[in-house]
Design a protein around this motif. Sequence first.
Motif, PDB file in Angstrom:
ATOM      1  N   GLY A  53       7.796  16.428  13.078  1.00  0.00           N
ATOM      2  CA  GLY A  53       6.911  15.587  13.998  1.00  0.00           C
ATOM      3  C   GLY A  53       5.839  15.191  13.230  1.00  0.00           C
ATOM      4  N   ARG A  54       5.186  16.037  12.572  1.00  0.00           N
ATOM      5  CA  ARG A  54       4.149  15.905  11.958  1.00  0.00           C
ATOM      6  C   ARG A  54       4.400  14.699  10.598  1.00  0.00           C
ATOM      7  NH1 ARG A  54      -0.370  19.994  12.116  1.00  0.00           N
ATOM      8  NH2 ARG A  54       0.478  21.484  13.843  1.00  0.00           N
ATOM      9  N   LEU A  55       5.659  14.942  10.131  1.00  0.00           N
ATOM     10  CA  LEU A  55       5.806  13.874   8.786  1.00  0.00           C
ATOM     11  C   LEU A  55       6.084  12.591   9.642  1.00  0.00           C
ATOM     12  CD1 LEU A  55       6.616  13.149   6.176  1.00  0.00           C
ATOM     13  CD2 LEU A  55       9.034  13.956   6.495  1.00  0.00           C
ATOM     14  N   LYS A  56       6.761  12.443  10.735  1.00  0.00           N
ATOM     15  CA  LYS A  56       6.964  11.094  11.512  1.00  0.00           C
ATOM     16  C   LYS A  56       5.471  10.528  11.749  1.00  0.00           C
ATOM     17  CE  LYS A  56       8.433  11.151  15.739  1.00  0.00           C
ATOM     18  NZ  LYS A  56       9.467  11.208  16.951  1.00  0.00           N
ATOM     19  N   VAL A  57       4.713  11.345  12.333  1.00  0.00           N
ATOM     20  CA  VAL A  57       3.329  10.818  12.625  1.00  0.00           C
ATOM     21  C   VAL A  57       2.573  10.317  11.258  1.00  0.00           C
ATOM     22  CG1 VAL A  57       0.635  11.327  13.491  1.00  0.00           C
ATOM     23  CG2 VAL A  57       3.057  12.070  14.831  1.00  0.00           C
ATOM     24  N   GLU A  58       2.605  11.077  10.183  1.00  0.00           N
ATOM     25  CA  GLU A  58       2.180  10.855   8.974  1.00  0.00           C
ATOM     26  C   GLU A  58       2.662   9.641   8.324  1.00  0.00           C
ATOM     27  OE1 GLU A  58      -0.746  11.247   5.845  1.00  0.00           O
ATOM     28  OE2 GLU A  58      -0.358  12.609   7.601  1.00  0.00           O
ATOM     29  N   ILE A  59       3.929   9.569   8.494  1.00  0.00           N
ATOM     30  CA  ILE A  59       4.816   8.323   7.880  1.00  0.00           C
ATOM     31  C   ILE A  59       4.065   6.906   8.852  1.00  0.00           C
ATOM     32  CG2 ILE A  59       6.998   6.947   7.660  1.00  0.00           C
ATOM     33  CD1 ILE A  59       8.202   9.763   7.352  1.00  0.00           C
ATOM     34  N   GLY A  60       4.333   7.123  10.212  1.00  0.00           N
ATOM     35  CA  GLY A  60       3.417   5.900  10.926  1.00  0.00           C
ATOM     36  C   GLY A  60       2.291   5.488  10.509  1.00  0.00           C
ATOM     37  N   GLN A  61       1.287   6.300   9.921  1.00  0.00           N
ATOM     38  CA  GLN A  61       0.030   5.988   9.634  1.00  0.00           C
ATOM     39  C   GLN A  61      -0.156   5.535   8.371  1.00  0.00           C
ATOM     40  OE1 GLN A  61      -1.939   9.716  10.585  1.00  0.00           O
ATOM     41  NE2 GLN A  61      -1.966   9.302  12.672  1.00  0.00           N
ATOM     42  N   ARG A  62       0.869   5.366   7.587  1.00  0.00           N
ATOM     43  CA  ARG A  62       0.772   4.992   6.155  1.00  0.00           C
ATOM     44  C   ARG A  62       1.512   3.897   5.831  1.00  0.00           C
ATOM     45  NH1 ARG A  62      -3.117   8.500   3.785  1.00  0.00           N
ATOM     46  NH2 ARG A  62      -2.734  10.364   4.708  1.00  0.00           N
ATOM     47  N   LEU A  63       1.284   3.209   4.529  1.00  0.00           N
ATOM     48  CA  LEU A  63       1.990   2.141   3.914  1.00  0.00           C
ATOM     49  C   LEU A  63       1.701   0.792   4.872  1.00  0.00           C
ATOM     50  CD1 LEU A  63       5.273   3.536   2.778  1.00  0.00           C
ATOM     51  CD2 LEU A  63       3.103   3.237   1.540  1.00  0.00           C
ATOM     52  N   LEU A  64       0.335   0.736   5.838  1.00  0.00           N
ATOM     53  CA  LEU A  64       0.273  -0.261   6.662  1.00  0.00           C
ATOM     54  C   LEU A  64      -0.579  -1.437   5.905  1.00  0.00           C
ATOM     55  CD1 LEU A  64      -0.234   1.798   9.906  1.00  0.00           C
ATOM     56  CD2 LEU A  64       1.903   0.670   9.087  1.00  0.00           C
ATOM     57  N   ALA A  65      -1.286  -1.158   4.828  1.00  0.00           N
ATOM     58  CA  ALA A  65      -2.208  -1.864   4.218  1.00  0.00           C
ATOM     59  C   ALA A  65      -1.558  -3.074   3.667  1.00  0.00           C
ATOM     60  CB  ALA A  65      -3.069  -1.208   2.990  1.00  0.00           C
ATOM     61  N   SER A  66      -2.427  -3.993   3.403  1.00  0.00           N
ATOM     62  CA  SER A  66      -1.834  -5.191   2.662  1.00  0.00           C
ATOM     63  C   SER A  66      -1.696  -5.081   1.326  1.00  0.00           C
ATOM     64  CB  SER A  66      -2.653  -6.555   2.909  1.00  0.00           C
ATOM     65  OG  SER A  66      -3.710  -6.521   2.067  1.00  0.00           O
ATOM     66  N   PRO A  67      -0.727  -5.719   0.564  1.00  0.00           N
ATOM     67  CA  PRO A  67      -0.670  -5.402  -0.822  1.00  0.00           C
ATOM     68  C   PRO A  67      -1.840  -5.581  -1.608  1.00  0.00           C
ATOM     69  CG  PRO A  67       1.270  -7.073   0.007  1.00  0.00           C
ATOM     70  CD  PRO A  67       0.074  -6.578   1.135  1.00  0.00           C
ATOM     71  N   SER A  68      -2.846  -6.207  -1.271  1.00  0.00           N
ATOM     72  CA  SER A  68      -4.225  -6.404  -2.049  1.00  0.00           C
ATOM     73  C   SER A  68      -4.916  -5.267  -1.937  1.00  0.00           C
ATOM     74  CB  SER A  68      -4.944  -7.525  -1.313  1.00  0.00           C
ATOM     75  OG  SER A  68      -5.344  -7.409   0.028  1.00  0.00           O
ATOM     76  N   GLU A  69      -4.533  -4.239  -0.955  1.00  0.00           N
ATOM     77  CA  GLU A  69      -5.347  -3.064  -0.932  1.00  0.00           C
ATOM     78  C   GLU A  69      -4.560  -1.866  -1.856  1.00  0.00           C
ATOM     79  OE1 GLU A  69      -7.130  -2.186   3.299  1.00  0.00           O
ATOM     80  OE2 GLU A  69      -5.555  -3.632   3.494  1.00  0.00           O
ATOM     81  N   ARG A  70      -4.315  -2.150  -3.069  1.00  0.00           N
ATOM     82  CA  ARG A  70      -3.769  -1.447  -3.832  1.00  0.00           C
ATOM     83  C   ARG A  70      -4.104   0.019  -4.034  1.00  0.00           C
ATOM     84  NH1 ARG A  70      -0.772  -2.879  -8.238  1.00  0.00           N
ATOM     85  NH2 ARG A  70      -1.047  -5.057  -7.679  1.00  0.00           N
ATOM     86  N   GLY A  71      -5.383   0.311  -3.820  1.00  0.00           N
ATOM     87  CA  GLY A  71      -6.015   1.668  -3.922  1.00  0.00           C
ATOM     88  C   GLY A  71      -5.516   2.372  -2.585  1.00  0.00           C
ATOM     89  N   VAL A  72      -5.537   1.884  -1.502  1.00  0.00           N
ATOM     90  CA  VAL A  72      -5.013   2.499  -0.332  1.00  0.00           C
ATOM     91  C   VAL A  72      -3.514   2.731  -0.394  1.00  0.00           C
ATOM     92  CG1 VAL A  72      -4.749   2.097   2.264  1.00  0.00           C
ATOM     93  CG2 VAL A  72      -6.906   1.507   1.157  1.00  0.00           C
TER      94      VAL A  72
END
Length: 113
Positions: free
Chosen positions: A32-51
């Motif tokens: 469940g924690r992994l599911k939440v973590e996944i849902g909060q990641r990889l949302l940035a635009s490609p221009s936000e390389r560091g994020v």
Amino acid sequence: MIAPADQAVYDPRTLGELEEIFGADRLLDLLGRLKVEIGQRLLASPSERGVLGHDAHTLLSVSGSLGFHDLSKRCSEMEQACLGGADLTAPLESARRAAARAISAIGVIEAGA
């Protein structure tokens, strides 16, 4: 607990071993924690390389330890693309698809518990 159709998304043996070690309730909590973590990641635009690089690094570690090796591999590829200055379009799309499959598989596991 583990649906055969989801075997490519995660390693059922890893989840089985973790269930033996931690018990079903703790494993479900971790998933469940992994599911939440996944849902909060990889949302940035490609221009936000560091994020995106940070998100990919975080997910590759935690997802790999819970047997979600496809997501971990895609995040490793994403992190390398971020670090290497490569075009992020394809690796980001691939990582996002793997993330969506992992979220779906965790939902199936939770529903079957």
